[in-house]
Design an enzyme around this catalytic site. Sequence first.
Site, mmCIF file in Angstrom:
data_model
loop_
_atom_site.group_PDB
_atom_site.id
_atom_site.type_symbol
_atom_site.label_atom_id
_atom_site.label_comp_id
_atom_site.label_asym_id
_atom_site.label_seq_id
_atom_site.Cartn_x
_atom_site.Cartn_y
_atom_site.Cartn_z
ATOM 1 N N CYS A 125 0.144 -2.078 -4.708
ATOM 2 C CA CYS A 125 -0.643 -1.586 -5.733
ATOM 3 C C CYS A 125 -2.041 -2.042 -5.608
ATOM 4 O O CYS A 125 -1.849 -2.900 -6.555
ATOM 5 C CB CYS A 125 0.162 -1.987 -6.947
ATOM 6 S SG CYS A 125 -0.640 -2.023 -8.778
ATOM 7 N N ILE A 187 0.940 7.654 0.429
ATOM 8 C CA ILE A 187 0.025 6.536 -0.403
ATOM 9 C C ILE A 187 0.334 5.733 -1.766
ATOM 10 O O ILE A 187 0.820 7.140 -2.504
ATOM 11 C CB ILE A 187 -1.906 6.472 -0.388
ATOM 12 C CG1 ILE A 187 -1.746 7.516 -1.335
ATOM 13 C CG2 ILE A 187 -1.892 7.147 1.562
ATOM 14 C CD1 ILE A 187 -3.084 8.427 -0.284
ATOM 15 N N ASN A 188 0.128 4.567 -2.084
ATOM 16 C CA ASN A 188 0.140 4.347 -3.104
ATOM 17 C C ASN A 188 -1.334 5.156 -3.724
ATOM 18 O O ASN A 188 -1.865 5.493 -2.747
ATOM 19 C CB ASN A 188 0.018 2.546 -3.362
ATOM 20 C CG ASN A 188 0.650 2.593 -4.332
ATOM 21 O OD1 ASN A 188 0.442 2.974 -6.222
ATOM 22 N ND2 ASN A 188 1.455 1.239 -4.203
HETATM 23 C C1 LIG Z 1 0.655 5.789 -14.322
HETATM 24 C C2 LIG Z 1 1.187 5.341 -13.117
HETATM 25 C C3 LIG Z 1 1.717 4.255 -12.804
HETATM 26 C C4 LIG Z 1 2.180 3.976 -11.191
HETATM 27 N N1 LIG Z 1 3.002 3.135 -11.617
HETATM 28 C C5 LIG Z 1 3.470 2.570 -10.026
HETATM 29 C C6 LIG Z 1 4.487 1.647 -9.457
HETATM 30 O O1 LIG Z 1 4.914 0.809 -10.699
HETATM 31 N N2 LIG Z 1 4.677 1.680 -8.006
HETATM 32 C C7 LIG Z 1 4.320 1.923 -6.831
HETATM 33 O O2 LIG Z 1 4.850 1.821 -6.041
HETATM 34 N N3 LIG Z 1 3.139 3.159 -7.569
HETATM 35 C C8 LIG Z 1 2.763 3.271 -8.872
HETATM 36 N N4 LIG Z 1 2.092 4.190 -8.761
HETATM 37 C C9 LIG Z 1 1.520 5.115 -7.911
HETATM 38 C C10 LIG Z 1 2.686 5.881 -7.937
HETATM 39 O O3 LIG Z 1 3.301 6.026 -7.485
HETATM 40 C C11 LIG Z 1 1.384 7.627 -5.847
HETATM 41 O O4 LIG Z 1 1.872 6.601 -5.384
HETATM 42 C C12 LIG Z 1 0.152 7.462 -6.405
HETATM 43 O O5 LIG Z 1 0.447 7.728 -8.027
HETATM 44 C C13 LIG Z 1 -0.042 9.656 -6.200
HETATM 45 O O6 LIG Z 1 0.811 10.265 -6.305
HETATM 46 P P1 LIG Z 1 0.808 11.322 -7.255
HETATM 47 O O7 LIG Z 1 -0.623 11.923 -7.055
HETATM 48 O O8 LIG Z 1 1.339 12.034 -7.190
HETATM 49 O O9 LIG Z 1 0.678 10.805 -8.831
HETATM 50 C C14 LIG Z 1 2.200 4.852 -10.194
HETATM 51 C C15 LIG Z 1 0.970 5.967 -10.346
HETATM 52 C C16 LIG Z 1 0.612 6.271 -11.836
HETATM 53 C C17 LIG Z 1 -0.335 7.013 -11.958
#
Ligand SMILES: Cc1cc2nc3c(=O)[nH]c(=O)nc-3n(C[C@H](O)[C@H](O)[C@H](O)COP(=O)(O)O)c2cc1C
Lengths: 303, 303, 261, 261
Positions: A125, A187-188
């Site tokens: 994160c 990816i995160n």
């Molecule tokens: C509001 C929000 C909260 C997130 N919280 C976490 C988290 O607690 N732990 C984590 O590993 N990734 C977290 N992420 C990252 C997502 O799991 C993911 O890796 C990232 O958003 C990329 O994917 P996406 O484009 O489909 O959202 C978070 C993303 C968002 C947008």
Amino acid sequence: MLETDVCGIRFRNPLMLAAGIMGSTASSMNWILESGAAGVVSKSFSLKPHPGYKNPTTVGVDGGIINAIGLSNPGVDNFKEELKEINRKDNVVIASIYGATPDEFSSLVEQINPLVDMIELNISCPHAMEGYGASIGQDCNLSHTIVAASKDASEVPIIAKLTPNVTDITEIAKTCEDAGADALSLINTLGPGMKINIDLARPVLFNKFGGMSGKAIKPIAISNVYSVYEAVDVPIIGVGGVYNFEDVVEFIFAGARAVQIGTAIMDEGVEVFSKINADLEVFMKDKGYSSIDEMVGIAHGGD
Amino acid sequence: MLETDVCGIRFRNPLMLAAGIMGSTASSMNWILESGAAGVVSKSFSLKPHPGYKNPTTVGVDGGIINAIGLSNPGVDNFKEELKEINRKDNVVIASIYGATPDEFSSLVEQINPLVDMIELNISCPHAMEGYGASIGQDCNLSHTIVAASKDASEVPIIAKLTPNVTDITEIAKTCEDAGADALSLINTLGPGMKINIDLARPVLFNKFGGMSGKAIKPIAISNVYSVYEAVDVPIIGVGGVYNFEDVVEFIFAGARAVQIGTAIMDEGVEVFSKINADLEVFMKDKGYSSIDEMVGIAHGGD
Amino acid sequence: MIRAPQAVKIKEIIDETPTIKTFKFDTDIKANPGEFLMVWNVSDEKPMSISNIGDNELSITVKNIGEFTSKLHELEVGDMIGVRGSYGNGFKTDFKDKKLLVIGGGVGMAPVTALTYELIKDNDVDVLLAATTKDELLFLDTYESLDVNLHPCTDDGSYGFEGYASNCLLSLLEDTSYDYAFVCGPEIMMIGIYNILEEANIPADYSLERYMKCALGVCGQCCVDNTGWRICVEGPVFDSEQIKLIDEFGKYRRDASGVKY
Amino acid sequence: MIRAPQAVKIKEIIDETPTIKTFKFDTDIKANPGEFLMVWNVSDEKPMSISNIGDNELSITVKNIGEFTSKLHELEVGDMIGVRGSYGNGFKTDFKDKKLLVIGGGVGMAPVTALTYELIKDNDVDVLLAATTKDELLFLDTYESLDVNLHPCTDDGSYGFEGYASNCLLSLLEDTSYDYAFVCGPEIMMIGIYNILEEANIPADYSLERYMKCALGVCGQCCVDNTGWRICVEGPVFDSEQIKLIDEFGKYRRDASGVKY
Ligand SMILES: Cc1cc2nc3c(=O)[nH]c(=O)nc-3n(C[C@H](O)[C@H](O)[C@H](O)COP(=O)(O)O)c2cc1C
Ligand SMILES: Cc1cc2nc3c(=O)[nH]c(=O)nc-3n(C[C@H](O)[C@H](O)[C@H](O)COP(=O)(O)OP(=O)(O)OC[C@H]3O[C@@H](n4cnc5c(N)ncnc54)[C@H](O)[C@@H]3O)c2cc1C
Ligand SMILES: Cc1cc2nc3c(=O)[nH]c(=O)nc-3n(C[C@H](O)[C@H](O)[C@H](O)COP(=O)(O)OP(=O)(O)OC[C@H]3O[C@@H](n4cnc5c(N)ncnc54)[C@H](O)[C@@H]3O)c2cc1C
Ligand SMILES: Cc1cc2nc3c(=O)[nH]c(=O)nc-3n(C[C@H](O)[C@H](O)[C@H](O)COP(=O)(O)O)c2cc1C
Ligand code: FES
Ligand code: FES
């Protein structure tokens, strides 16, 4: 035909909920599972409750959002109550956990082992407090220690979730594999990024910096999955900007065995899972693919 | 009221052309200058002519493009002929150069010194051949050597252009400052990223990987400028996803004294320069700002 | 306009001449005469003019002159290629009841053929169809069946007028004048034609070629001296007034590195 | 709907009660009654219902109950705040010639007031305006001048009906029935009202509050048991059928960490 497996864990289809999106309660995760996801990854939680950052914790930008929620969670004791209520039948339940030390990780792992099918380590994160999140995943030694300690303590497969915000993601990927990770997810969120409001002349997020997610980060996620696929042997879960079946196929061709969906829920609603499953099946039939397995990594082949 | 200066070099307004966009000929750079840019950065060139990668060298993605042109250029001898034809009156002419060794850089610097007002070192291209571009800018020692050698050889200010594709950009920024860079420009393209065509199951770019530019990368660029502004004393030039006056203001508030514009030309045409200048002036009058100088970095102030 | 290649299936291949083939495919890309596509065969990507515009269907017509084009010539019906576009600024088409002249040399007939279909709806069109020899006269059969005044012309005199396109043009101008002309062919041919048409005060559109990389107007590879215009955005078609400002027209161009030749 | 705060200038501030102020500003954000904004004062950002919808103008009405709301109360005309939205799923408004009942308690009058302006155009509307005491009756003057049947109600009887809103509702139901009701107020009040309306078979819309972070439907902070619905997307307004499925309604909620209380 949509089944896939990740280090021996079978998924009805390649779609799961990404950590931190609608993943704080059993209720919302059950809804996501009913909406077509084969698995859910919970919001990342820690030993103690944590309120996260003050608002604003999210802000929209072109092609997605940036967020600095700050890993708010009610702590493992409360979260166990949620995990117990998730419908595990035919579904894959994955807990995402975070901490700062190997002991914190192994203690979390031990407490939740019986309640979940897999555990994802959030060492990525980009807006976590110093010592947490990406401060681990940007350092090979730290990553190795944390992954190894978690693996030792676990009875279920361990997924290490990687940050793209490093000079060379394949280095960290190999380290995590060496340390015993059964799978990698990447990816995160990207960056961190920042949005400044020009009328108020201030960064919008309370934490100023936040991780970027959504459509805009997909090319980076695809590139990372492609590179890591050539660097490691463990299975990869792709994350980052998945909005439709084309995106899923792109991740699978790059080398992912499954994908996670987060920000797309904001734009497409929870229906995104069933929609993609339906479209993906049509695509596979059209092209003559009979399993996800045979599609994994094929963009590496040929010439 | 739009004037600004970067390490003593005066710009009529804060807009200049970014390296590699319409910057291979004097003709196109003169057109950009006539269209309202106060300065131009040339395409990056090297000692010898270089054809770059085979096509496809660019591909569109959500929020921008990814490119792996591969630093094609006709070599310094030919490029000098172009530089001579650029209209320098009231304009700032910046040559972008690349090489692999300190000697290559200093030899380039010496040859072009009389023809330009500033020199930008491309130590940040993410799709350069091994040993070039970001392979320098991702390594503190290499960056230091290259910047120091170029600075020694130069009679005009040296700008080091930084890559965002590092674990910590402030570290490289400080190194470049220590090595004598008079200014920093950031960011070069992000990633690298990848686009896979799912019908042909192949990465589209011939080089597979390419750097991402355009709207999508702006939050990352803003965040990097903001961080680097707090880490160094030399002036910063912001680059990445500038499309309109709001974007320019965001960069200036984050700490940039000027901005470069690249991919926006694809969507907005060369008119983007005069349009932004006009809008920026209206904004400044509305808000009561009388100079760019007083706007630089103000998002850091207060509370 | 799309900026990432779309995979299309080749549904028909026509052997036009010993060196030229036409490839037809379905696509939802919309195009105007004179615009071009970037064509990707997974190992390279190059610009090709659109030679025919149908309903949800486009054609390209390719002369085999090197590595890429010879690979295209090996393609079979059912094979997939990637196309993106359509790019560029095409020919003027808003003419009515005019006397028009279309001049194409070799594979330069490709873009002006998509145009001719448009022009003949409302105008009286002469076509000067030039090639080195009879076998290389592109689209000869098509033009013979179209409502145009066809003037074939071969360097060796194996069909139609004997001599260069410029000679043929001079002979046409002896008893006809035209409101507007459209020219595409090797630059050495076009410069000759340009001089004649300017002399005769006939305004015209000319389609130019330069080395292309992005085709999106960013890389700067295709810019011409001294205006700096991009062949992929402001071109490939320029009118007489613009051509006048393009100093390098008929003189030199730049290779993939940017070196003039 | 916008997802990044837009800076707006406060153009009018109305002291509604000793604890409640209304802030009016120009904005191009479009909204429907029952929707809300995220309001940013540069140090925090919290949800506020839209209390009035004008031409390119919105109002919010804020009760001072803590750090953020007391800072809002310090704002002056001309100050800037950031707003983003409008978010959520608002009240049903497609009624005609119906007998309707609007019930608001305390600052819960805010969202239902934007609604009332809409409803009175085509319907016969009763308004149950509840507060602890006369001074806290929100928008009393406004409602007295509107074309509604107003039923003020105070806990201490200092104005109108003496007692809780639920008692007042029971007394209204003695001689009137309603086609539909709209309820907003403290959850302890709403649960009482809900039980009465269900008993009386009067369908209704209820506006809920939960801790909000993103307001974009991603963070999951505002989800309710057992449906998992997000207050910021599926809510804040739910109808009787939906409320029936929200087990936690009237029982508990979650704080910023997600801990139930
Ligand atoms: C509001 C929000 C909260 C997130 N919280 C976490 C988290 O607690 N732990 C984590 O590993 N990734 C977290 N992420 C990252 C997502 O799991 C993911 O890796 C990232 O958003 C990329 O994917 P996406 O484009 O489909 O959202 C978070 C993303 C968002 C947008
Ligand atoms: C706008 C435009 C429209 C065109 N339309 C057609 C057409 O309809 N039919 C047709 O047969 N040809 C057309 N061409 C030319 C075609 O692109 C070249 O013939 C082809 O690229 C040659 O590639 P090769 O590998 O076969 O030959 P090579 O041996 O690589 O090159 C032969 C010559 O082709 C040209 N060329 C090579 N690569 C490129 C490139 N990336 N961009 C531009 N020119 C290049 C150069 O002049 C080179 O000297 C067009 C070119 C442009 C710029
Ligand atoms: C959809 C919605 C619409 C609302 N509309 C109005 C309105 O029109 N007028 C009005 O006065 N109030 C409204 N509220 C409540 C308002 O958001 C809180 O009063 C405010 O956040 C309190 O902040 P504080 O710092 O002053 O108080 P604090 O002391 O921080 O909090 C007091 C209580 O307010 C609530 N609260 C605090 N932060 C949040 C948050 N981020 N999200 C949700 N609730 C929070 C909690 O219940 C908390 O116990 C609304 C809330 C929601 C969810
Ligand atoms: C086609 C293309 C070519 C580029 N070539 C160079 C280059 O030669 N040298 C360099 O330093 N940056 C190069 N860049 C990077 C740009 O200068 C700029 O840093 C980046 O594109 C982000 O800005 P933008 O979003 O405004 O395009 C190139 C970018 C593009 C899109
Ligand atoms: S080919 Fe890149 S600008 Fe024309
Ligand atoms: S506040 Fe984030 S989902 Fe509702």
